[in-house]
Motif scaffolding. Sequence first.
Motif, PDB file in Angstrom:
ATOM      1  N   LEU A  68      17.552   2.804 -25.418  1.00 18.49           N
ATOM      2  CA  LEU A  68      17.893   1.464 -25.900  1.00 18.49           C
ATOM      3  C   LEU A  68      19.170   1.503 -26.734  1.00 18.49           C
ATOM      4  O   LEU A  68      20.090   0.703 -26.520  1.00 18.49           O
ATOM      5  N   GLN A  69      19.235   2.435 -27.670  1.00 13.53           N
ATOM      6  CA  GLN A  69      20.412   2.521 -28.533  1.00 13.53           C
ATOM      7  C   GLN A  69      21.669   2.853 -27.729  1.00 13.53           C
ATOM      8  O   GLN A  69      22.724   2.250 -27.940  1.00 13.53           O
ATOM      9  N   ARG A  70      21.573   3.786 -26.801  1.00 11.39           N
ATOM     10  CA  ARG A  70      22.712   4.172 -25.964  1.00 11.39           C
ATOM     11  C   ARG A  70      23.204   2.981 -25.137  1.00 11.39           C
ATOM     12  O   ARG A  70      24.393   2.689 -25.076  1.00 11.39           O
ATOM     13  N   ASP A  71      22.256   2.275 -24.509  1.00 10.60           N
ATOM     14  CA  ASP A  71      22.636   1.160 -23.644  1.00 10.60           C
ATOM     15  C   ASP A  71      23.156  -0.036 -24.435  1.00 10.60           C
ATOM     16  O   ASP A  71      24.078  -0.727 -23.987  1.00 10.60           O
ATOM     17  N   CYS A  72      22.582  -0.284 -25.596  1.00  9.64           N
ATOM     18  CA  CYS A  72      23.098  -1.377 -26.442  1.00  9.64           C
ATOM     19  C   CYS A  72      24.531  -1.080 -26.857  1.00  9.64           C
ATOM     20  O   CYS A  72      25.379  -1.973 -26.865  1.00  9.64           O
ATOM     21  N   GLN A  73      24.791   0.162 -27.188  1.00 12.02           N
ATOM     22  CA  GLN A  73      26.150   0.573 -27.560  1.00 12.02           C
ATOM     23  C   GLN A  73      27.098   0.361 -26.381  1.00 12.02           C
ATOM     24  O   GLN A  73      28.195  -0.166 -26.542  1.00 12.02           O
ATOM     25  N   ALA A  74      26.669   0.747 -25.181  1.00 12.50           N
ATOM     26  CA  ALA A  74      27.518   0.609 -23.990  1.00 12.50           C
ATOM     27  C   ALA A  74      27.826  -0.854 -23.692  1.00 12.50           C
ATOM     28  O   ALA A  74      28.968  -1.200 -23.372  1.00 12.50           O
ATOM     29  N   VAL A  75      26.831  -1.711 -23.796  1.00 11.91           N
ATOM     30  CA  VAL A  75      27.037  -3.135 -23.515  1.00 11.91           C
ATOM     31  C   VAL A  75      27.919  -3.771 -24.578  1.00 11.91           C
ATOM     32  O   VAL A  75      28.842  -4.529 -24.271  1.00 11.91           O
ATOM     33  N   ALA A  76      27.652  -3.462 -25.834  1.00  9.51           N
ATOM     34  CA  ALA A  76      28.361  -4.134 -26.925  1.00  9.51           C
ATOM     35  C   ALA A  76      29.808  -3.690 -27.056  1.00  9.51           C
ATOM     36  O   ALA A  76      30.658  -4.476 -27.473  1.00  9.51           O
ATOM     37  N   THR A  77      30.113  -2.468 -26.679  1.00  7.10           N
ATOM     38  CA  THR A  77      31.464  -1.962 -26.902  1.00  7.10           C
ATOM     39  C   THR A  77      32.225  -1.685 -25.621  1.00  7.10           C
ATOM     40  O   THR A  77      33.410  -1.373 -25.675  1.00  7.10           O
ATOM     41  N   GLY A  78      31.545  -1.807 -24.472  1.00  6.79           N
ATOM     42  CA  GLY A  78      32.175  -1.437 -23.205  1.00  6.79           C
ATOM     43  C   GLY A  78      33.212  -2.434 -22.730  1.00  6.79           C
ATOM     44  O   GLY A  78      33.129  -3.628 -23.005  1.00  6.79           O
ATOM     45  N   ASP A  79      34.181  -1.913 -22.012  1.00 11.63           N
ATOM     46  CA  ASP A  79      35.177  -2.730 -21.340  1.00 11.63           C
ATOM     47  C   ASP A  79      34.504  -3.333 -20.109  1.00 11.63           C
ATOM     48  O   ASP A  79      33.861  -2.635 -19.348  1.00 11.63           O
ATOM     49  N   GLU A  80      34.659  -4.616 -19.911  1.00  3.24           N
ATOM     50  CA  GLU A  80      33.982  -5.302 -18.801  1.00  3.24           C
ATOM     51  C   GLU A  80      34.264  -4.654 -17.453  1.00  3.24           C
ATOM     52  O   GLU A  80      33.436  -4.671 -16.561  1.00  3.24           O
ATOM     53  N   GLU A  81      35.438  -4.075 -17.284  1.00  2.79           N
ATOM     54  CA  GLU A  81      35.768  -3.442 -16.005  1.00  2.79           C
ATOM     55  C   GLU A  81      35.005  -2.136 -15.816  1.00  2.79           C
ATOM     56  O   GLU A  81      34.724  -1.740 -14.701  1.00  2.79           O
ATOM     57  N   ASP A  82      34.725  -1.455 -16.902  1.00  3.99           N
ATOM     58  CA  ASP A  82      34.080  -0.147 -16.828  1.00  3.99           C
ATOM     59  C   ASP A  82      32.557  -0.223 -16.908  1.00  3.99           C
ATOM     60  O   ASP A  82      31.881   0.720 -16.532  1.00  3.99           O
ATOM     61  N   VAL A  83      32.037  -1.308 -17.418  1.00  5.49           N
ATOM     62  CA  VAL A  83      30.602  -1.402 -17.678  1.00  5.49           C
ATOM     63  C   VAL A  83      30.011  -2.574 -16.905  1.00  5.49           C
ATOM     64  O   VAL A  83      30.511  -3.690 -17.007  1.00  5.49           O
ATOM     65  N   ASP A  84      28.997  -2.307 -16.142  1.00  7.99           N
ATOM     66  CA  ASP A  84      28.247  -3.374 -15.482  1.00  7.99           C
ATOM     67  C   ASP A  84      27.227  -3.868 -16.503  1.00  7.99           C
ATOM     68  O   ASP A  84      26.118  -3.358 -16.592  1.00  7.99           O
ATOM     69  N   SER A  85      27.634  -4.844 -17.315  1.00  6.04           N
ATOM     70  CA  SER A  85      26.798  -5.276 -18.434  1.00  6.04           C
ATOM     71  C   SER A  85      25.482  -5.881 -17.963  1.00  6.04           C
ATOM     72  O   SER A  85      24.468  -5.772 -18.658  1.00  6.04           O
ATOM     73  N   GLY A  86      25.459  -6.487 -16.796  1.00  6.61           N
ATOM     74  CA  GLY A  86      24.202  -7.030 -16.286  1.00  6.61           C
ATOM     75  C   GLY A  86      23.194  -5.935 -16.004  1.00  6.61           C
ATOM     76  O   GLY A  86      22.025  -6.028 -16.376  1.00  6.61           O
ATOM     77  N   SER A  87      23.652  -4.880 -15.375  1.00  8.95           N
ATOM     78  CA  SER A  87      22.779  -3.748 -15.067  1.00  8.95           C
ATOM     79  C   SER A  87      22.315  -3.053 -16.345  1.00  8.95           C
ATOM     80  O   SER A  87      21.135  -2.724 -16.495  1.00  8.95           O
ATOM     81  N   ILE A  88      23.234  -2.849 -17.268  1.00 14.93           N
ATOM     82  CA  ILE A  88      22.863  -2.189 -18.516  1.00 14.93           C
ATOM     83  C   ILE A  88      21.962  -3.099 -19.342  1.00 14.93           C
ATOM     84  O   ILE A  88      21.028  -2.626 -19.980  1.00 14.93           O
ATOM     85  N   SER A  89      22.196  -4.405 -19.304  1.00 14.02           N
ATOM     86  CA  SER A  89      21.296  -5.329 -20.012  1.00 14.02           C
ATOM     87  C   SER A  89      19.881  -5.202 -19.474  1.00 14.02           C
ATOM     88  O   SER A  89      18.917  -5.245 -20.231  1.00 14.02           O
ATOM     89  N   GLN A  90      19.743  -5.031 -18.168  1.00 13.46           N
ATOM     90  CA  GLN A  90      18.408  -4.814 -17.582  1.00 13.46           C
ATOM     91  C   GLN A  90      17.802  -3.518 -18.093  1.00 13.46           C
ATOM     92  O   GLN A  90      16.607  -3.446 -18.353  1.00 13.46           O
ATOM     93  N   GLN A  91      18.631  -2.488 -18.247  1.00 12.38           N
ATOM     94  CA  GLN A  91      18.143  -1.224 -18.793  1.00 12.38           C
ATOM     95  C   GLN A  91      17.707  -1.394 -20.247  1.00 12.38           C
ATOM     96  O   GLN A  91      16.714  -0.813 -20.673  1.00 12.38           O
ATOM     97  N   VAL A  92      18.456  -2.196 -21.001  1.00 11.80           N
ATOM     98  CA  VAL A  92      18.099  -2.490 -22.399  1.00 11.80           C
ATOM     99  C   VAL A  92      16.733  -3.162 -22.435  1.00 11.80           C
ATOM    100  O   VAL A  92      15.855  -2.783 -23.219  1.00 11.80           O
ATOM    101  N   ILE A  93      16.536  -4.149 -21.569  1.00 14.61           N
ATOM    102  CA  ILE A  93      15.262  -4.872 -21.521  1.00 14.61           C
ATOM    103  C   ILE A  93      14.128  -3.923 -21.133  1.00 14.61           C
ATOM    104  O   ILE A  93      13.043  -3.960 -21.721  1.00 14.61           O
TER     105      ILE A  93
END
Length: 111
Positions: A68-93
């Motif tokens: 959870l902590q790793r994925d929240c960090q990736a979503v919150a600080t990631g560059d939209e081009e490098d991070v699939d925030s939808g997929s990582i948000s699902q991982q957070v959930i």
Amino acid sequence: MIPKTERITKNIQELLRLAQQGRCERFIPCATRIAASVQDMISLFPERPRSESTRKVLHLMRSSLSALQRDCQAVATGDEEDVDSGSISQQVIQSAYDIAKSAKQLVVLYQ
């Protein structure tokens, strides 16, 4: 143990609300509150519980919290081009769900 479980649940509900609202920038502070709640619950148990069931549940709780902590960090600080925030948000959930499930299992084990 019930108040600690309720605190975890409340913090997870807040995270889910933020995810629904697309407010990813607030994930890190929320994950920090979840981590504090989880650590409070874990502190109720000895470092090496005798029960295999308890050890497994605590392991799931710890590993889900790390994810959870790793994925929240990736979503919150990631560059939209490098991070699939939808997929990582699902991982957070999913990680939040696993934390809630493990908290419930601990309550059932020790009721």
